[in-house]
Design a protein around this motif. Structure first.
Motif, PDB file in Angstrom:
ATOM      1  N   PRO A  31      41.809  25.935  41.992  1.00 29.57           N
ATOM      2  CA  PRO A  31      41.722  26.445  40.617  1.00 29.57           C
ATOM      3  C   PRO A  31      40.300  26.437  40.067  1.00 29.57           C
ATOM      4  N   GLN A  32      40.074  27.328  39.097  1.00 25.46           N
ATOM      5  CA  GLN A  32      38.747  27.426  38.486  1.00 25.46           C
ATOM      6  C   GLN A  32      38.424  26.219  37.621  1.00 25.46           C
ATOM      7  N   GLN A  33      39.393  25.520  37.109  1.00 25.23           N
ATOM      8  CA  GLN A  33      39.260  24.327  36.288  1.00 25.23           C
ATOM      9  C   GLN A  33      38.644  24.608  34.919  1.00 25.23           C
ATOM     10  N   LEU A  34      37.605  25.392  34.821  1.00 25.32           N
ATOM     11  CA  LEU A  34      37.036  25.842  33.568  1.00 25.32           C
ATOM     12  C   LEU A  34      36.105  26.994  33.882  1.00 25.32           C
ATOM     13  N   HIS A  35      35.718  27.720  32.851  1.00 25.81           N
ATOM     14  CA  HIS A  35      34.654  28.702  33.056  1.00 25.81           C
ATOM     15  C   HIS A  35      33.847  28.820  31.780  1.00 25.81           C
ATOM     16  N   LEU A  36      32.614  29.225  31.943  1.00 23.40           N
ATOM     17  CA  LEU A  36      31.695  29.393  30.819  1.00 23.40           C
ATOM     18  C   LEU A  36      31.626  30.871  30.467  1.00 23.40           C
ATOM     19  N   CYS A  37      31.357  31.166  29.209  1.00 22.40           N
ATOM     20  CA  CYS A  37      31.149  32.545  28.763  1.00 22.40           C
ATOM     21  C   CYS A  37      29.794  32.623  28.074  1.00 22.40           C
ATOM     22  N   PHE A  38      29.068  33.701  28.363  1.00 21.34           N
ATOM     23  CA  PHE A  38      27.753  33.925  27.785  1.00 21.34           C
ATOM     24  C   PHE A  38      27.727  35.305  27.154  1.00 21.34           C
TER      25      PHE A  38
ATOM     26  N   GLU B 165      36.281  45.146  32.907  1.00 17.53           N
ATOM     27  CA  GLU B 165      34.863  45.292  33.239  1.00 17.53           C
ATOM     28  C   GLU B 165      34.049  46.002  32.157  1.00 17.53           C
ATOM     29  N   ASP B 166      34.697  46.819  31.337  1.00 15.70           N
ATOM     30  CA  ASP B 166      33.969  47.503  30.267  1.00 15.70           C
ATOM     31  C   ASP B 166      33.630  46.562  29.110  1.00 15.70           C
ATOM     32  N   ARG B 167      34.345  45.426  28.993  1.00 14.63           N
ATOM     33  CA  ARG B 167      34.108  44.473  27.892  1.00 14.63           C
ATOM     34  C   ARG B 167      33.437  43.189  28.358  1.00 14.63           C
ATOM     35  N   TRP B 168      33.777  42.737  29.555  1.00 18.91           N
ATOM     36  CA  TRP B 168      33.146  41.540  30.117  1.00 18.91           C
ATOM     37  C   TRP B 168      33.188  41.621  31.628  1.00 18.91           C
ATOM     38  N   ARG B 169      32.338  40.835  32.255  1.00 17.45           N
ATOM     39  CA  ARG B 169      32.287  40.769  33.720  1.00 17.45           C
ATOM     40  C   ARG B 169      32.489  39.324  34.138  1.00 17.45           C
ATOM     41  N   VAL B 170      33.247  39.148  35.187  1.00 17.42           N
ATOM     42  CA  VAL B 170      33.423  37.829  35.772  1.00 17.42           C
ATOM     43  C   VAL B 170      32.468  37.741  36.957  1.00 17.42           C
ATOM     44  N   LEU B 171      31.644  36.715  36.954  1.00 15.73           N
ATOM     45  CA  LEU B 171      30.745  36.438  38.066  1.00 15.73           C
ATOM     46  C   LEU B 171      31.011  35.014  38.527  1.00 15.73           C
TER      47      LEU B 171
ATOM     48  N   ILE C  71      30.162  37.095  31.504  1.00 17.74           N
ATOM     49  CA  ILE C  71      29.170  37.649  30.584  1.00 17.74           C
ATOM     50  C   ILE C  71      29.940  38.625  29.715  1.00 17.74           C
ATOM     51  N   VAL C  72      29.718  38.517  28.413  1.00 17.47           N
ATOM     52  CA  VAL C  72      30.495  39.249  27.436  1.00 17.47           C
ATOM     53  C   VAL C  72      29.546  40.054  26.556  1.00 17.47           C
ATOM     54  N   ARG C  73      29.882  41.320  26.355  1.00 13.58           N
ATOM     55  CA  ARG C  73      29.060  42.116  25.440  1.00 13.58           C
ATOM     56  C   ARG C  73      29.119  41.462  24.072  1.00 13.58           C
TER      57      ARG C  73
END
Length: 122
Positions: free
Chosen positions: A70-77, A103-109, A119-121
């Motif tokens: 599992p990802q456990q958590l993720h950060l958003c910028f 993908e048009d609103r945010w990208r998962v990297l 990363i979020v617009r």
């Protein structure tokens, strides 16, 4: 009435704290914490928020979007330009999973240790 809590730190498990701190430092421009070492490295924002990276023996990278690990958590910028930010982060060592929910609103990297982040617009 409970006392207010202020978020002071976020810490990610990884196998190489200094390398992961270097990736996020280049990505965010945050300053390195003075007491970083091979077992725990950190970056500090002007308001005191710390992003830490701690060595964990046998660390297994998250397998997003599969939940085998599992990802456990993720950060958003927040970013101004998704395409520009994505290109820069990929150059720094991030990876882009095939699955992109919006993908048009945010990208998962994923960072070099495999943690997903968005990363979020902004």
């Amino acid at each position: 009435m409970p006392s207010q809590m202020k978020l002071s730190a976020i810490t990610l498990d990884c196998s190489d704290p200094l390398a992961l701190a270097a990736f996020y430092q280049q990505a965010t421009g945050l300053e390195p914490h003075a007491k970083s070492d091979a077992d725990f490295a950190a970056l500090v924002r002007e308001d005191g928020l710390l992003i830490g990276f701690q060595r964990v023996a046998g660390h297994k990278a998250p397998s997003w979007p599969d939940q085998a690990v599992p990802q456990q958590l993720h950060l958003c910028f927040d970013v101004v330009d998704l395409d520009e930010a994505e290109a820069r982060l990929l150059e720094l060592g991030a990876a882009k999973p095939d699955h992109q929910p919006q993908e048009d609103r945010w990208r998962v990297l994923t960072d070099p240790a495999g943690h997903p982040f968005c990363i979020v617009r902004g």
